[in-house]
Design a protein around this motif. Sequence first.
Motif, mmCIF file in Angstrom:
data_model
loop_
_atom_site.group_PDB
_atom_site.id
_atom_site.type_symbol
_atom_site.label_atom_id
_atom_site.label_comp_id
_atom_site.label_asym_id
_atom_site.label_seq_id
_atom_site.Cartn_x
_atom_site.Cartn_y
_atom_site.Cartn_z
ATOM 1 N N ASP A 4 0.847 -1.184 0.000
ATOM 2 C CA ASP A 4 0.000 0.000 0.000
ATOM 3 C C ASP A 4 0.888 1.240 0.000
ATOM 4 O OD1 ASP A 4 0.010 1.334 2.931
ATOM 5 O OD2 ASP A 4 0.177 -0.849 3.134
ATOM 6 N N GLN A 5 0.374 2.325 -0.548
ATOM 7 C CA GLN A 5 1.191 3.496 -0.823
ATOM 8 C C GLN A 5 1.780 4.133 0.433
ATOM 9 O OE1 GLN A 5 1.969 2.888 -4.162
ATOM 10 N NE2 GLN A 5 2.395 5.071 -3.888
ATOM 11 N N GLU A 6 1.035 4.142 1.521
ATOM 12 C CA GLU A 6 1.561 4.748 2.742
ATOM 13 C C GLU A 6 2.755 3.961 3.275
ATOM 14 O OE1 GLU A 6 0.118 6.035 7.262
ATOM 15 O OE2 GLU A 6 -1.316 5.224 5.823
ATOM 16 N N THR A 7 2.620 2.636 3.301
ATOM 17 C CA THR A 7 3.722 1.793 3.765
ATOM 18 C C THR A 7 4.907 1.889 2.820
ATOM 19 O OG1 THR A 7 2.097 0.261 4.722
ATOM 20 C CG2 THR A 7 4.358 -0.539 4.484
#
Length: 386
Positions: A4-7
């Motif tokens: 996922d983009q945040e991680t």
Amino acid sequence: MSLDQETFYLLKSTLQRFIQERLVPAENDVEEHDKVPDDIVDDMKELGLFGLSIPEEYGGIGLNMAQECEVAYELGRTALAFRSVVGTNIGIGSQGILMDGTPEQKAEYLPRIASGELIVSFALTEPDAGSDAAAIKTRAVLDGVDYLISGTKRFITNAPRAGAFTLMARTGGAEASGISAFVVPAGLPGLTLGKPDRKMGQRGTKTCDVNLDNVRVPAANIIGGTPGKGFKTAMKVLDRGRLHISALACGMAHRILGESIAYAQQRKQFGQRIGDFQLVQAMLADSQAELLAGWSLVQSVAHRYDAKVSGARDPEVSMQASCAKMFTTEMVGRVADRGVQIHGGSGYINEYKVERFYRDVRLLRLYEGTTQIQQLVIGKQLMQSA
């Protein structure tokens, strides 16, 4: 498979700090001693860099191709030896098992590859078979429930460090369909390593010959369990590898351009900074434009790669990966040449890093398929699709 983009943003930020604080300061040590320090390798394991492209279910991070390219770009901003330490584990060494391996093979090898406990190399090239991968002579002869493998593999990256090899050998006739892919543990009787290669550049990377003399390997070690599919496996692995190298080339171009700009800002001639001369600015501008073009191409093809049917080899995407590899690796050679030119006489001296990088990036036009092989791949596909 993707993060996922945040991680992913957190991973990328951590990697950027690691590169600036740990890897860049260690570049001189690697150049002098031709070795990546063990404590840095341990730190890379802690960061999970050996398992970037391996799914989370096997202990990896599970990046998709576009994300892997972003990471490769960052790793390109330091000496290429650091990327080489993890390169075969996240790329050509592991991907054959991940793409085509049996469930048992994946469960046995991928967790150890992802942790860095097991270094795995890709053994395809031979003294008489490099660009012509279908011409390999290493032979595997069935003997009961085992194969006896004999032959020589050349220029094998990370071979001195490897605990296992993804190795291509001929189990059938002279055609490509006669090639099988094996997982060959490094400690088997009859498997020996040649002396380490002395290379033009990329000090700290390790390559050597791998010699096999009737090495007994269980038939169960054929990737996928079925003989004759090794060439297809190799080609699928190389598609992904070519995109990775393309992104790496862009990252190195970024670093060389940065070194060139910094030198042009502080070096003075005729009473002014050399960066104020229009002809120097023109070289910087050409490098910037080519870098942006190359990186845009890599990102576009990486997203197309992620969108294709999982496990399938799309000829159009393969052709585009060859376009990216051809353009970016030639591009970084030009950027490196301009970097040396901007540095003048200092650019020919080892004290300045552009001299090293000039030698380092020369290899990018050779491995994962030479520029000329990429041209053939592209031309053949264009003729077939016309």
